[in-house]
Design a protein around this motif. Sequence first.
Motif, PDB file in Angstrom:
ATOM      1  N   ALA A   1       2.472  -6.069   9.565  1.00  0.00           N
ATOM      2  CA  ALA A   1       1.887  -6.605   8.121  1.00  0.00           C
ATOM      3  C   ALA A   1       1.660  -4.698   7.493  1.00  0.00           C
ATOM      4  O   ALA A   1       1.630  -3.570   6.579  1.00  0.00           O
ATOM      5  CB  ALA A   1       1.554  -7.064   7.481  1.00  0.00           C
ATOM      6  N   LEU A   2       0.140  -4.514   8.255  1.00  0.00           N
ATOM      7  CA  LEU A   2      -0.388  -3.121   8.059  1.00  0.00           C
ATOM      8  C   LEU A   2       0.448  -2.024   8.656  1.00  0.00           C
ATOM      9  O   LEU A   2      -0.108  -0.450   8.766  1.00  0.00           O
ATOM     10  CB  LEU A   2      -1.952  -3.772   9.204  1.00  0.00           C
ATOM     11  CG  LEU A   2      -3.289  -2.243   8.305  1.00  0.00           C
ATOM     12  CD1 LEU A   2      -2.707  -2.733   6.785  1.00  0.00           C
ATOM     13  CD2 LEU A   2      -4.332  -2.052   8.895  1.00  0.00           C
ATOM     14  N   ILE A   3       1.854  -1.960   9.571  1.00  0.00           N
ATOM     15  CA  ILE A   3       1.958  -1.131  10.068  1.00  0.00           C
ATOM     16  C   ILE A   3       2.488   0.222   8.971  1.00  0.00           C
ATOM     17  O   ILE A   3       2.717   1.702   9.703  1.00  0.00           O
ATOM     18  CB  ILE A   3       3.826  -1.356  11.188  1.00  0.00           C
ATOM     19  CG1 ILE A   3       2.398  -1.820  12.700  1.00  0.00           C
ATOM     20  CG2 ILE A   3       4.007  -0.070  11.218  1.00  0.00           C
ATOM     21  CD1 ILE A   3       3.753  -2.652  13.329  1.00  0.00           C
TER      22      ILE A   3
ATOM     23  N   GLU B   1       1.539   3.521   8.644  1.00  0.00           N
ATOM     24  CA  GLU B   1       2.424   4.960   9.201  1.00  0.00           C
ATOM     25  C   GLU B   1       2.451   6.164   7.835  1.00  0.00           C
ATOM     26  O   GLU B   1       2.777   6.953   8.591  1.00  0.00           O
ATOM     27  CB  GLU B   1       3.440   4.688   9.255  1.00  0.00           C
ATOM     28  CG  GLU B   1       4.207   3.703  10.873  1.00  0.00           C
ATOM     29  CD  GLU B   1       3.765   4.620  12.082  1.00  0.00           C
ATOM     30  OE1 GLU B   1       4.740   5.802  11.802  1.00  0.00           O
ATOM     31  OE2 GLU B   1       2.478   4.395  12.569  1.00  0.00           O
ATOM     32  N   ALA B   2       1.791   5.307   6.408  1.00  0.00           N
ATOM     33  CA  ALA B   2       1.792   6.270   5.267  1.00  0.00           C
ATOM     34  C   ALA B   2       0.851   7.294   5.793  1.00  0.00           C
ATOM     35  O   ALA B   2       0.452   8.020   5.203  1.00  0.00           O
ATOM     36  CB  ALA B   2       1.882   5.356   4.672  1.00  0.00           C
TER      37      ALA B   2
ATOM     38  N   ARG C   1      11.239  -1.418  13.086  1.00  0.00           N
ATOM     39  CA  ARG C   1      11.859   0.086  12.868  1.00  0.00           C
ATOM     40  C   ARG C   1      10.544   1.346  12.231  1.00  0.00           C
ATOM     41  O   ARG C   1      10.463   2.407  12.518  1.00  0.00           O
ATOM     42  CB  ARG C   1      12.624   0.011  11.582  1.00  0.00           C
ATOM     43  CG  ARG C   1      13.328   1.016  11.293  1.00  0.00           C
ATOM     44  CD  ARG C   1      14.582   1.285  10.406  1.00  0.00           C
ATOM     45  NE  ARG C   1      16.114  -0.221  10.920  1.00  0.00           N
ATOM     46  CZ  ARG C   1      15.637  -0.945  10.103  1.00  0.00           C
ATOM     47  NH1 ARG C   1      15.519  -1.179   9.083  1.00  0.00           N
ATOM     48  NH2 ARG C   1      16.908  -1.979  10.667  1.00  0.00           N
ATOM     49  N   ALA C   2       9.816   0.684  11.200  1.00  0.00           N
ATOM     50  CA  ALA C   2       8.567   1.421  10.672  1.00  0.00           C
ATOM     51  C   ALA C   2       7.432   1.779  12.105  1.00  0.00           C
ATOM     52  O   ALA C   2       6.795   3.062  12.137  1.00  0.00           O
ATOM     53  CB  ALA C   2       7.067   0.526   9.532  1.00  0.00           C
TER      54      ALA C   2
ATOM     55  N   LEU D   1       0.822  -0.941  -0.070  1.00  0.00           N
ATOM     56  CA  LEU D   1       0.007   0.032  -0.098  1.00  0.00           C
ATOM     57  C   LEU D   1       1.223   1.446  -0.279  1.00  0.00           C
ATOM     58  O   LEU D   1       0.737   2.258  -1.050  1.00  0.00           O
ATOM     59  CB  LEU D   1      -1.189  -0.369   1.410  1.00  0.00           C
ATOM     60  CG  LEU D   1      -2.239  -1.097   0.933  1.00  0.00           C
ATOM     61  CD1 LEU D   1      -2.724  -1.016   2.415  1.00  0.00           C
ATOM     62  CD2 LEU D   1      -2.932  -1.037  -0.011  1.00  0.00           C
ATOM     63  N   PRO D   2       2.150   1.376   1.218  1.00  0.00           N
ATOM     64  CA  PRO D   2       2.411   2.363   1.430  1.00  0.00           C
ATOM     65  C   PRO D   2       3.500   2.654  -0.034  1.00  0.00           C
ATOM     66  O   PRO D   2       3.990   3.743  -0.347  1.00  0.00           O
ATOM     67  CB  PRO D   2       3.227   2.498   2.198  1.00  0.00           C
ATOM     68  CG  PRO D   2       3.038   0.956   3.049  1.00  0.00           C
ATOM     69  CD  PRO D   2       2.338   0.517   1.931  1.00  0.00           C
ATOM     70  N   THR D   3       3.376   1.969  -0.909  1.00  0.00           N
ATOM     71  CA  THR D   3       5.250   1.979  -2.218  1.00  0.00           C
ATOM     72  C   THR D   3       3.927   2.081  -3.532  1.00  0.00           C
ATOM     73  O   THR D   3       3.642   2.890  -4.399  1.00  0.00           O
ATOM     74  CB  THR D   3       5.941   0.658  -2.024  1.00  0.00           C
ATOM     75  OG1 THR D   3       5.322  -0.346  -2.300  1.00  0.00           O
ATOM     76  CG2 THR D   3       6.452   0.850  -0.409  1.00  0.00           C
TER      77      THR D   3
END
Lengths: 555, 555
Positions: B294-296, B300-301, B540-541, B270-272
């Motif tokens: 995996a939704l983090i 965050e985006a 990290r995310a 999603l964020p990419t």
Amino acid sequence: MGAPERIWNHQQENRTRRLQRAAGTLGADLAGKQCPAARIADLMHAVLEPGDRVCLEGNNQKQADFLARALAALDPARVNNLHMLQSVLALPEHLDVFDKGIASRLDFSFSGPQAARLARLASAGKLNIGAIHTYLELFGRYFIDLTPRVALVAAQSADRYGNLYTGPNTEDTPAIVEATAFRSGIVIAQVNEVVDELPRIDIPADWVDFVVPAPTPHYIEPLFTRDPAQISEVQVLMAMMAIKGIYAEYQVERLNHGIGFDTAAIELLLPTYAASLGLKGKIASHWALNPHPALIPAIEAGFVQSVHSFGSELGMEDYIRARSDVFFVGPDGSMRSNRAFCQAAGHYACDMFIGSTLQIDLQGNSSTATLGRISGFGGAPNMGSDARGRRHVSPAWLKAGEQARAGSNRIPRGQKLVVQMVETFREHMQPAFVERLDAWQLAEQAGMAIPPVMIYGEDVTHILTEEGIANLLLCRSDEEREQAIRGVAGYTPVGLGRDKRMVENLRDRGVIRRAEDLGIDKRLASRDLLAAKTMKDLVRASGGLYDPPKRFRNW
Amino acid sequence: MGAPERIWNHQQENRTRRLQRAAGTLGADLAGKQCPAARIADLMHAVLEPGDRVCLEGNNQKQADFLARALAALDPARVNNLHMLQSVLALPEHLDVFDKGIASRLDFSFSGPQAARLARLASAGKLNIGAIHTYLELFGRYFIDLTPRVALVAAQSADRYGNLYTGPNTEDTPAIVEATAFRSGIVIAQVNEVVDELPRIDIPADWVDFVVPAPTPHYIEPLFTRDPAQISEVQVLMAMMAIKGIYAEYQVERLNHGIGFDTAAIELLLPTYAASLGLKGKIASHWALNPHPALIPAIEAGFVQSVHSFGSELGMEDYIRARSDVFFVGPDGSMRSNRAFCQAAGHYACDMFIGSTLQIDLQGNSSTATLGRISGFGGAPNMGSDARGRRHVSPAWLKAGEQARAGSNRIPRGQKLVVQMVETFREHMQPAFVERLDAWQLAEQAGMAIPPVMIYGEDVTHILTEEGIANLLLCRSDEEREQAIRGVAGYTPVGLGRDKRMVENLRDRGVIRRAEDLGIDKRLASRDLLAAKTMKDLVRASGGLYDPPKRFRNW
């Protein structure tokens, strides 16, 4: 990542600010969570912000009427553009907020008594309708994209900590409060009284922000009380056909009845006609149903094993308490209803929904929307639709599925029985069967994307009129379906337009069954078959435990 | 009426007798509602009766494992023929009770890890399976014909009154306890600790009869954690097709993802990839989903506005607390999940369900039942079926409905998107596409009335493989449907059996769309597109807030 740090707790911070404003405004008048009734306007002005999504508890029975009046009396210069979320629009105040410019958007389920005014306000541009829902659908959206910012609910009583006892009419309260309290929203409850000790706790104080003792007890509408004196002999005949042609035929044990005299007649025929057919213990044992007074004789006769309820019914409190093997009661002896769980049960754990409607078209689509009235759907779409996620079997479900799939190579699957029961002509000689639903015109007028259909023809399995039963499961084409419907539409224009040969053929195949095909002697369809003929009979059947509201008493 | 007076409070009286037996047996060891762990067998022997319906809380995450062990250690001469009601059979003890003759009947939803042993016990006649359900269906039956007599549940903590804090993994507890407590049943809760003050009250003490501090904290399975390192490039390709060919095509904003690497890949794209297509704010904003790690990156985006959850996920507690605008948290800051409400939301308030399966047949029926394994369905049938009671519109729902009805004269209606995502060959080179589901043979072996289908072909709208997307909404006949399925079945026997001309025709009509038809360059389908490639990337995310369980750490 270099970007300024994003704030992730806006809603919590905003909630804190609202609570601070309330504390500042109310000062010493706020005792713990308790706010005096006289300061309700100040409390609301402090915690509401323009544009808020506000869930006002309007059930189809219990009403947060004090809070509704208070909301409608706010200053629209300070509080406006509210987005109202509501199961039922029952009171004038529910629409006054739109008239006065306090609210501008509405998502709801049912608006029975306010349907005409709602339509007028909508066409005057005073409110924007998001959508009409079935109850469980609306509750579902409370957790996804329509979470309330502020909830205004009603309970029977509170203790000084703010714990709530909702009593028998729990209804929507748990669903509303949970969605609001756990998304940093604010919950205000009106209560009839504040007591030292509650009979039991239905909603924990942690989930409640403010409690307001209302000057009068919250309103409850006895919506499910039907006076047996008003049941006609045509309704008795239809009830006989339902019992013999559907309940017995499919062995329907788990079911829901819609509101109305048609289904009340069935309830009152269980201990007489159904018993005479040897059906006791074989049909209608487990119910998703409010405590209908008309069910008392069947309960007393031992027909009924279990009833779980969406809400309660005024006057049934003592009877329920004395029949705890049948109803869901707490350790304190009073009932707990729960609309969300009962709707889930009605959808997934019942084999049949049977209810009345206003209009049916040639595909079997039915609607209660008529011109100039936006009335909504209530629970019918949820209970009156095939539960496609269901996987457990029962004889009724398997038989309906087999009939629908006979001759096809589709993988076996059961189906819910969805029965629409209607006299061919309704009040004022309006035909119940129409070529085109009024819903189409209403959709155009109100700018809806699709017509508001209550139950889709694809989900209806049987249409029952005084002319007989049309079993749509057995129809093999759109044309057969149309003729099966015309075949039970009697002397309405739709009925007169039938293809007589095709209808006779459908009757030979058992797709249409008339009273005589079911072995029912119409001359026996008399009110003498009703297990109770008056309200007083119901009271007597209950051993004096049922205490009907005054308007239903003439003794 | 002359007959001896009927008793209407058997269940209340029986409940009182059970409570008295418990008080008598435990004596001074019972402190209020609190029973020491060492006396659990005595408590259970006192309150259980042969033939009882017992709901043992087995969620797909949280387990009442101490109570499960205690139940399996009872004396079958004293406690036997129990009818177990359970969402999930996860632990060996869940089947030991059948092996030992303590229980004999089972109604359940999912048995993933115990599926093979369950099949063996069933064929050995050690247990009788009532039915396999989807979760909400089983909860519905708790209020109709499968109400528990005794419930054995798990909570995080209790106070000395017996109020329970279920914490983030609330899961099934509210549904189980409400059905049991309000039908004169008995509720026993194991808790990790008894504290002076709970963070908040999730279940009021009035609804709970006994609290047992367990010697070890209840087990929780981190079922929804997927290590990004294990996502393959084929899965990246499929995720690209899902995003461009379905999410963007239908503007899917409200959705649920099944468990698995296929959908984890979508979450991580999603964020990419989705962002590169300009889809931020346009798709995947509102979720019915457990807090998938995996939704983090998508959260965050800023892709995600809201997540309501069935349960929680180990290690996500601090992250959830710090992202209260997104998750449902209480005033105390910890999450409250609720499987019943989240399933209702998944059914009615989401526009799409996308998940993986094991086998798909030529009608599009899919099943996770394979020979020798009775694995059940979980939530898939509820979320992966058209919600026929839904009435509110959205672009996704309307478009799917229009595609399904184009060219027919049926009244307009929307439809839920139900996407089955599967690689053409699964583990050990077993083809995912088959002429006949194993479910047929399993049904014969286990004496089921109909084959256990997880998602019916009638409800599936799209099948997505590495070969492309088959849009079943656009198929106009059973034959087209079969060829559309064969057309994405690749080199499996089902795929090789396709009619090449017809498949090309379907492709021309857009019924089948391959990566190149969607403008997707397969060479770009690389792991580089994943917003996180390892567990450490996820940590990290999250800004260090996510704390994965040990088994997922290699640093």
